[in-house]
Structure formats: C-alpha cells, structure tokens
Design a protein around this motif. Structure first.
Motif, mmCIF file in Angstrom:
data_model
loop_
_atom_site.group_PDB
_atom_site.id
_atom_site.type_symbol
_atom_site.label_atom_id
_atom_site.label_comp_id
_atom_site.label_asym_id
_atom_site.label_seq_id
_atom_site.Cartn_x
_atom_site.Cartn_y
_atom_site.Cartn_z
ATOM 1 N N LEU A 187 53.802 149.430 59.221
ATOM 2 C CA LEU A 187 53.585 150.123 59.977
ATOM 3 C C LEU A 187 52.253 149.865 61.066
ATOM 4 C CD1 LEU A 187 54.886 151.010 62.615
ATOM 5 C CD2 LEU A 187 54.202 153.613 61.270
ATOM 6 N N TYR A 188 52.275 148.654 61.609
ATOM 7 C CA TYR A 188 50.844 149.087 62.822
ATOM 8 C C TYR A 188 50.832 149.192 63.714
ATOM 9 C CZ TYR A 188 48.758 145.467 59.509
ATOM 10 O OH TYR A 188 48.766 145.203 57.415
ATOM 11 N N ARG A 189 49.617 149.968 64.199
ATOM 12 C CA ARG A 189 49.906 150.803 65.755
ATOM 13 C C ARG A 189 48.704 150.631 65.919
ATOM 14 N NH1 ARG A 189 46.998 155.927 63.890
ATOM 15 N NH2 ARG A 189 49.044 156.560 64.401
ATOM 16 N N GLN B 9 42.244 137.409 37.060
ATOM 17 C CA GLN B 9 41.340 136.696 36.614
ATOM 18 C C GLN B 9 39.400 138.018 36.271
ATOM 19 O OE1 GLN B 9 40.871 132.976 37.899
ATOM 20 N NE2 GLN B 9 42.178 131.990 36.572
ATOM 21 N N GLY B 10 39.553 138.120 37.419
ATOM 22 C CA GLY B 10 38.683 139.107 37.660
ATOM 23 C C GLY B 10 38.640 140.377 36.834
ATOM 24 N N THR B 11 39.838 140.603 36.572
ATOM 25 C CA THR B 11 40.227 142.392 35.667
ATOM 26 C C THR B 11 40.399 141.595 34.723
ATOM 27 O OG1 THR B 11 42.558 142.009 37.067
ATOM 28 C CG2 THR B 11 40.973 143.162 38.297
ATOM 29 N N GLY B 12 40.583 140.577 33.598
ATOM 30 C CA GLY B 12 40.448 140.358 32.779
ATOM 31 C C GLY B 12 42.667 140.166 32.600
ATOM 32 N N GLY B 13 43.519 140.479 33.136
ATOM 33 C CA GLY B 13 45.037 140.357 32.807
ATOM 34 C C GLY B 13 46.168 139.326 33.746
ATOM 35 N N ALA B 14 46.847 139.645 33.613
ATOM 36 C CA ALA B 14 47.860 138.499 34.364
ATOM 37 C C ALA B 14 48.227 139.485 35.700
ATOM 38 C CB ALA B 14 48.633 138.154 33.197
ATOM 39 N N PRO B 15 48.149 138.261 36.313
ATOM 40 C CA PRO B 15 48.995 138.919 37.801
ATOM 41 C C PRO B 15 50.305 139.459 37.598
ATOM 42 C CG PRO B 15 48.642 137.045 37.892
ATOM 43 C CD PRO B 15 48.301 136.974 37.330
ATOM 44 N N GLY B 16 50.680 140.428 38.438
ATOM 45 C CA GLY B 16 52.060 140.789 38.479
ATOM 46 C C GLY B 16 53.105 141.671 39.575
ATOM 47 N N ALA B 17 53.824 141.898 39.680
ATOM 48 C CA ALA B 17 54.469 142.188 41.396
ATOM 49 C C ALA B 17 53.445 142.555 42.418
ATOM 50 C CB ALA B 17 56.013 142.623 41.687
ATOM 51 N N ASP B 18 52.306 143.893 41.773
ATOM 52 C CA ASP B 18 52.176 144.481 43.038
ATOM 53 C C ASP B 18 50.970 143.735 42.726
ATOM 54 O OD1 ASP B 18 54.229 146.599 42.581
ATOM 55 O OD2 ASP B 18 52.941 147.695 40.678
ATOM 56 N N THR B 19 50.099 143.034 42.436
ATOM 57 C CA THR B 19 49.256 142.086 42.770
ATOM 58 C C THR B 19 49.211 141.065 43.913
ATOM 59 O OG1 THR B 19 48.810 142.455 40.062
ATOM 60 C CG2 THR B 19 47.360 140.631 41.367
ATOM 61 N N TYR B 20 50.558 140.538 43.207
ATOM 62 C CA TYR B 20 50.971 139.737 44.443
ATOM 63 C C TYR B 20 51.511 140.119 46.127
ATOM 64 C CZ TYR B 20 51.698 136.457 40.812
ATOM 65 O OH TYR B 20 51.264 135.069 39.707
ATOM 66 N N ARG B 21 52.630 141.312 46.030
ATOM 67 C CA ARG B 21 52.248 141.913 46.709
ATOM 68 C C ARG B 21 51.148 142.520 47.883
ATOM 69 N NH1 ARG B 21 56.742 145.231 49.267
ATOM 70 N NH2 ARG B 21 56.154 146.701 50.534
ATOM 71 N N SER B 22 50.319 142.961 46.627
ATOM 72 C CA SER B 22 48.358 142.858 47.038
ATOM 73 C C SER B 22 48.153 141.886 48.414
ATOM 74 C CB SER B 22 47.321 144.046 46.656
ATOM 75 O OG SER B 22 48.097 144.687 45.971
ATOM 76 N N ALA B 23 48.133 140.886 47.586
ATOM 77 C CA ALA B 23 47.544 140.079 48.161
ATOM 78 C C ALA B 23 48.265 139.168 49.704
ATOM 79 C CB ALA B 23 47.429 138.773 47.410
ATOM 80 N N CYS B 24 49.639 140.007 49.784
ATOM 81 C CA CYS B 24 50.865 139.204 50.390
ATOM 82 C C CYS B 24 50.015 140.498 51.692
ATOM 83 C CB CYS B 24 52.001 139.309 50.058
ATOM 84 S SG CYS B 24 52.805 138.524 49.332
ATOM 85 N N LEU B 25 50.252 141.896 51.104
ATOM 86 C CA LEU B 25 49.370 143.182 52.283
ATOM 87 C C LEU B 25 47.866 142.208 53.196
ATOM 88 C CD1 LEU B 25 50.777 146.115 50.799
ATOM 89 C CD2 LEU B 25 51.664 144.958 52.855
ATOM 90 N N ALA B 26 47.523 141.563 51.772
ATOM 91 C CA ALA B 26 45.764 141.994 52.677
ATOM 92 C C ALA B 26 45.698 140.149 53.416
ATOM 93 C CB ALA B 26 44.811 141.064 51.288
ATOM 94 N N HIS C 253 47.076 141.923 57.186
ATOM 95 C CA HIS C 253 46.416 142.965 57.471
ATOM 96 C C HIS C 253 44.939 141.886 57.929
ATOM 97 C CE1 HIS C 253 44.313 146.199 58.648
ATOM 98 N NE2 HIS C 253 43.140 145.853 57.840
ATOM 99 N N ALA C 254 44.434 140.653 57.372
ATOM 100 C CA ALA C 254 43.496 139.832 58.316
ATOM 101 C C ALA C 254 44.637 140.008 59.273
ATOM 102 C CB ALA C 254 43.818 138.782 57.155
#
Length: 700
Positions: free
Chosen positions: A516-518, A411-428, A431-432
């Motif tokens: 991979l996490y060191r 919504q912040g970018t004005g587009g529809a989420p795609g697979a990369d958006t969901y993947r980035s949310a999963c990675l975030a 990482h938290a």
C-alpha cells in the motif's frame, strides 16, 4: 604506347611507369592520398612563401611545377579508384565521400586534415622559423588546395558558408567555444566520427561522450510477447531507406527495451541509446555542436537510435524541446521505449508505428520465474514460485534482474537466496519507482483491529472479493467488454479524523498480500499547468506495474468539486479532476481515497466510485472495544474498566490509540502496570491537546 591512367614517377633507376591497376588493399589507396597530401602541403608552403621571407623561395619547387605533378598523381589515383570500383572493391575514403555527399574539393579538405591527424610531422612543411603550426587553418587549406587565381575570400566562404564542411560539422574549429580567432587563422580538425570512418579506429567525438551508449544484445524473451508477425514488421520500419526520426514506439517497460534490441539485431545494425538528460544540460552552443556530431555519427556508423523514456530512466517524461531538436538533427531511424504515453514524444512521432507489449499473465510469469531461477542455478518450491508470480506482475527482463539482484545479496551474506530474498528484491524494485511520489504504508493491522458497523465491514470484504475474482469475471466471462471506461476498483473511505480509514486500507492490502502506497500530494500537485497530471500518470503507471494499492489521503483537496469556468485556473483545475476520473477508471488495481469532508468531493466523481465506506465516529460501546484492542499482548495491565472509559471520553480511534501509548509511558515511568487511572489521565491530555476539555468530559 602509354597505358591509360599511367604516370611516370621518379625511381631509383630513373623514370618508372606505373599502371593504374586496382587497389588490392584499401590501405594502399589511403597511402596514395596521403602522399598526395604531402605534395599539397609543399604547394601551400610555396604559395605562402612570399609572406615568409625566411623560408627562402629557392628552397621550394615552383607552384606551377607542383600543380602539374599534383594533376598527374591525382589522375593516376582516380584511375586506380575507377579500376577498383569496376572490380567491386571497397575503399573507405570513397565510401566516406559517398555517405557524406562530399564533392571532390571537400574530399581534398577532409583528406588533408586526415593526413595531419595521422602524422602531424606534415605541419613541419609549413614551419616558420623552425616552429610548425599546431594545425591547419583555412589559409593553409586555401594555399594547398585552391586552384590558381581563386580568391582567398571565396575559398573561405566555401569552407564556412551554409552547407559547408564547417556548417555540417565535418570540420571543426579547435578554438571554439572560447574567444574565436579570425576564420583565416582558426586551427581546424576533423570530426572524430569522420576520422573513425576513414581509418577504422574506434573514436568518439568528445561532444558525444556521455550522450551515446551502445546497447548490448539482450534476452530474447520479449520477442514472444509481440503479436505474431510483429517483429518482421518492426524490422521493416527501421530498415526502410527513408526511415528517419522516431519510426517505432514500443510501450512495455523493460520488455520494450528488449524488443528494441531484437529489432536492431534482426536489422543487423547497432543499437545506440541517446541520453536526453545530457542533451538537456548543454548550453545552446554545445547543443548545436552535439546535434551535428549525432547526425554525422549516425550517418557514418548506421546505428539505430534508442530513446529510453521509461519512467525513472530518463527523468521527467516531457522532453518536448530535446525531442524536437533530435527529430531535426538525426540522420536515421530511432526507436522509442516507454511505459505508457509520453506527451513530448507523441508530438514528434505522429507517423511512428506504435507497438504495445502485453504484460505476462500470472501463469506466464510462473514460467518466466522458473526459467530465470533455473538459469541462475536456483530453485524454489512450486508453491513459492506461484506466489511470487502472482504477487509481482513483472515482465521477463524485470524477473531476470530481480533474480540476479537477489543472488548478489545472497552472496554478500554467504548463503543461498530463498523466497524471502526474492520477495525483498521485488519490493525494492517496486519502491524504486513508486517511492519518489508515494510513501510505503507498513503493514501491522488485521481485521481484529477494525471496529466498524457490520455493514461497512461487509463493503470492505466486497472490495477484496472483487479483486480476487476479477480475472474470472472480466477475462473468462468477458464482462470487461461491458465496461468501456475501464475496470478499476476505486473506493472512497469517508469519516472524521482518526476513525480508521488508513488502517482499513492497510488491512485490505495485507489481505491481498499487496503493498500500500500513500500518495504524497505535496509531491504530486504542481503549480505549473499539466505537471500534476504527469505526476499522477507516473504514479498510476508504476502502481499498475507493481500491482500495488494506492491511497490518496485527504482526497477532497485533489478530487474536489468542479466549478464553472470563469478563469484559466478553473479550466485547468477541472482538467485535473477529469484526468483523475479517467485514470482511476482505467487503473487495473485498487485506488482508495480517504476524506474527512465527503461533501467536498465532486459529485460526478463520487458517483463513479463503486465502493463507498463510511467510518462513523465511534459511540460509547465501540470506543470501549477500541480501548481494549489498542494494547499489545506484552503490555502489563491491571483490570481496566473499558466500558467506563468508552462512555466518559468522546475520542476517535486514533486518539484512543495515542492515549493508550501515553498511559503506557506513564506506567513505565512509575514502574507499575497500566491502570484505569493512567488511561483516564492520558485521555484528559488528549482532549486538552484537541482543545475539547470541558466539565462534562472530566466527570468520572
């Protein structure tokens, strides 16, 4: 004949007889009690009048006359209460007295303080020189309520002694915690929870603000994760009349939180989260008052407590002192939710029911992703949904949160989420949890970057194949039953510095499409006994949830040889090694350990690591290949004699890469292509920085 429980009151037409009929409205009972309080305040003023000549005793009724009228009114109110009870009616004040086990005298104190909370004008009755007091005191309560002839000191002991209203937190001193006034003069008030129970108002005791939070009903997805019939058993555990303290402990992350919500809903009781951090921050005095307020609030509202001790929700997992204090203070049941074992919690929940919620399998996650996307009005191709489900082993609640987060970003970018958006949310989300004790290793290497003997490359491929087919072997073929210590995949990468150990770990992660996490040992190892194990436990739990690979660099410092116990330090150092052995074997993912000194690794530890990959110092031919592979495609180069560079300079792969970067900057500064001479000069500087420059190494 006068009816039973009737009394004559002054009315506009003279004396009117009022029968003790049941209360049709609970508010009328409160009004009658408040009217009684008005007479009690008049009695207090009359009894205190000798000490206040300005009041004029002639303006007050004689205490004996007030006592008679109070007795008549009380008898009439009690008669109406009895009639109401026989008819099955409910009166909040009476229920409050029953819940808190208040005696008649204690209920009088509560009601009189309540009358001032509802209408402070009653204090004007006690005014001296036209200035009313700010609150009732123990002295004014004595004057209003104590039977004639009761010593003031005796009354004060009943009000403030062990088991009294003040000791139980029902009544509070308004002058705490500052320099206290004498008890006789201290202003008093009701606990806000008691006031709320008596009036139906939504009030929170100030001590509880920021400590309690009512939990809204969550998605019911977790209910399906519990074994058949488990939910009913869990509900019974919290609904038992004697249920008190931690009676239910659910492990399962966010799904555990959802299950706790479902248990409370089926028990028809509110679920209230208790913030352990807020309790830990309080001073001893404030903590004691907070615990009293917690006890009263739970007793009056009947809520089920929630202790959310998942990693990242409540902070460090050892809350022993706070949990013991809660165990003693709470009046009802508590549900604890965690990711795994919590030492402090285990100490106070010996009799609790333990319920572990299984993680959804990949096919189940596929369904959960499809449902969450559909609920959000989104859709992805089936292949992409399957990839997300396979790559991120999250539960239902986490998937719903990730989908919601991805949509907020879109919504912040004005587009529809795609697979990369969901993947980035999963990675975030991953990482938290892991990012506090481990560092994400970026991808960027492939098989073409590894220069190793074929035998070692084959061992790396075997690690990949074991991970890819673990479901078939362990689940479908039931080989897990032959591995009682766990099915973890551990690999030991050993060799001199700069020979590609971390690069190989990155390649393995990229091939499996995992992060991979060191592990940062400086943030893991703690000087306090037991803290290192707790930190490692959090890392392994978070890595298991994220299906991430763990890389322990310089593992010999953490997985060193066990020694004979000659001191307490040796004992606890050995415990750390034993704990690591256990967790690595139990860890469902891949753990990679690297060391420059394999001889320092504990022998028993090394023996139980199934994969060992040696990274030898490269010979001349291998170095020539490494020189040729360190260039990016876009780097302009002259013809370079890689074979000569490989033979001339005994450098590891890491140092060769550094030399190529140096040479590239030399060429860029000169405005030319990278030449063999640039590389020779860069290699010499690398040797010089290593302290290895010699006549033999400078021969070209």
């Amino acid at each position: 004949m006068t009816p039973p429980h009737s009394v004559f009151f002054d009315g506009p037409a003279g004396y009117v007889e009022l029968a003790a009929s049941p209360y049709d409205d609970a508010g009328h009972h409160l009004e009658d009690r408040l009217a009684l309080c008005g007479l009690q305040l008049q009695r207090a003023a009359a009894r205190l009048a000798p000490a206040r000549p300005s009041l004029g005793a002639e303006s007050e009724r004689a205490p004996s006359a007030l006592d008679a009228q109070l007795a008549e009114r009380r008898r009439w109110i009690d008669g109406r209460v009895d009639s109401t009870a026989r008819r099955g009616g409910r009166l909040p004040l009476i229920e409050l007295a029953a819940t808190l086990e208040l005696s008649d005298d204690e209920l009088d104190v509560v009601t009189l303080l309540l009358s001032i909370e509802l209408d402070a004008r009653g204090l004007a009755t006690l005014a001296e020189g036209g200035t009313p007091p700010i609150a009732l005191t123990a002295t004014s309560l004595w004057a209003a309520l104590a039977p004639a002839g009761t010593a003031r000191s005796s009354w004060l002991r009943r009000l403030a002694g062990p088991g009294s209203l003040l000791a139980r937190g029902v009544v509070l001193r308004m002058d705490d915690p500052g320099p206290p006034l004498p008890l006789a003069a201290a202003p008093l008030r009701l606990c806000r929870s008691v006031l709320a129970a008596a009036t139906g108002a939504r009030l929170v005791e100030p001590a509880l603000e920021g400590v309690l939070r009512e939990v809204a009903r969550m998605s019911a997805a977790a209910e399906a994760r519990a074994p058949e019939g488990a939910l009913a058993r869990l509900v019974r555990s919290v609904a038992a009349p004697a249920a008190r303290g931690v009676v239910l402990w659910i492990t399962g992350g966010a799904d555990g939180l959802t299950m706790a919500s479902a248990v409370a809903e089926h028990a028809r009781r509110p679920l209230v989260a208790i913030d352990l951090r807020a309790l830990a921050r309080e001073t001893p005095w404030a903590r004691a008052r907070l615990l009293l307020a917690l006890h009263l609030d739970q007793r009056l509202r009947g809520w089920i407590g929630l202790l959310d001790v998942r990693d990242g929700s409540a902070g460090p997992p050892d809350w022993s002192a706070e949990l013991r204090a809660l165990e003693d203070a709470l009046a009802g049941p508590v549900i604890a939710v965690s990711d795994g074992d919590v030492p402090g919690l285990a100490a106070v929940s010996a009799g609790a029911i333990r319920q572990a919620l299984a993680r959804p399998t990949a096919p189940e996650r596929n369904v959960l992703w499809s449902r969450a996307l559909a609920a959000a009005g989104a859709a992805l191709p089936a292949r992409q949904v399957a990839e997300l489900a396979d790559a991120f082993p999250m539960n239902a609640s986490e998937i719903e949160d990730v989908v919601a987060s991805a949509h907020r970003v879109a919504q912040g970018t004005g587009g529809a989420p795609g697979a990369d958006t969901y993947r980035s949310a999963c990675l975030a989300r991953q990482h938290a949890r892991l990012g506090r004790l481990a560092d994400l290793v970026p991808r960027g290497f492939g098989w073409q970057d590894l220069v190793l003997p074929e035998e070692e490359l084959e061992r790396l491929r075997e690690i990949l194949e074991r991970q890819r087919h673990r479901h078939t072997v362990f689940s479908e073929w039931d080989m897990i039953s032959k591995l009682p210590y766990g099915s973890g995949i551990a690999a030991l990468f050993s060799g001199p510095p700069g020979t590609g150990k971390t690069m190989a770990a990155s390649v393995v992660a990229a091939e499996l499409d995992r992060q991979l996490y060191r592990v940062d040992l400086s943030r893991v190892v703690d000087k306090y006994i037991g803290e290192t194990e707790k930190n490692l436990g959090r890392i392994f739990d978070a890595a298991a949830d994220a299906d991430a690979l763990l890389l322990f660099d310089e593992a010999d410092s953490l997985f060193g040889k066990r020694t004979q116990v000659q001191s307490s330090h040796d004992r606890y150092a050995n415990l750390e090694t034993n704990y690591l052995l256990q967790r690595i074997e139990q860890h469902p993912g891949i753990s990679i350990l690297t060391t420059n000194h394999v001889q320092n690794i504990d022998e028993a530890f090394a023996r139980r690591i199934p994969f060992r990959v040696e990274f030898p110092f490269p010979d001349g031919a291998a170095r020539a290949v490494i020189w040729s592979r360190c260039f990016a495609e876009a780097v302009p180069r002259e013809p370079i004699d890689f074979a000569r560079l490989g033979e001339a300079f005994e450098l590891s792969g890491g140092h060769i890469k550094s030399a190529v970067v140096r040479a590239s900057f030399m060429a860029a500064s000169a405005g030319t292509k990278v030449s063999t001479e640039h590389l020779r000069a860069a290699a010499l500087r690398e040797l010089e920085s290593m302290g290895k420059l010699s006549a033999a190494s400078t021969r070209w």
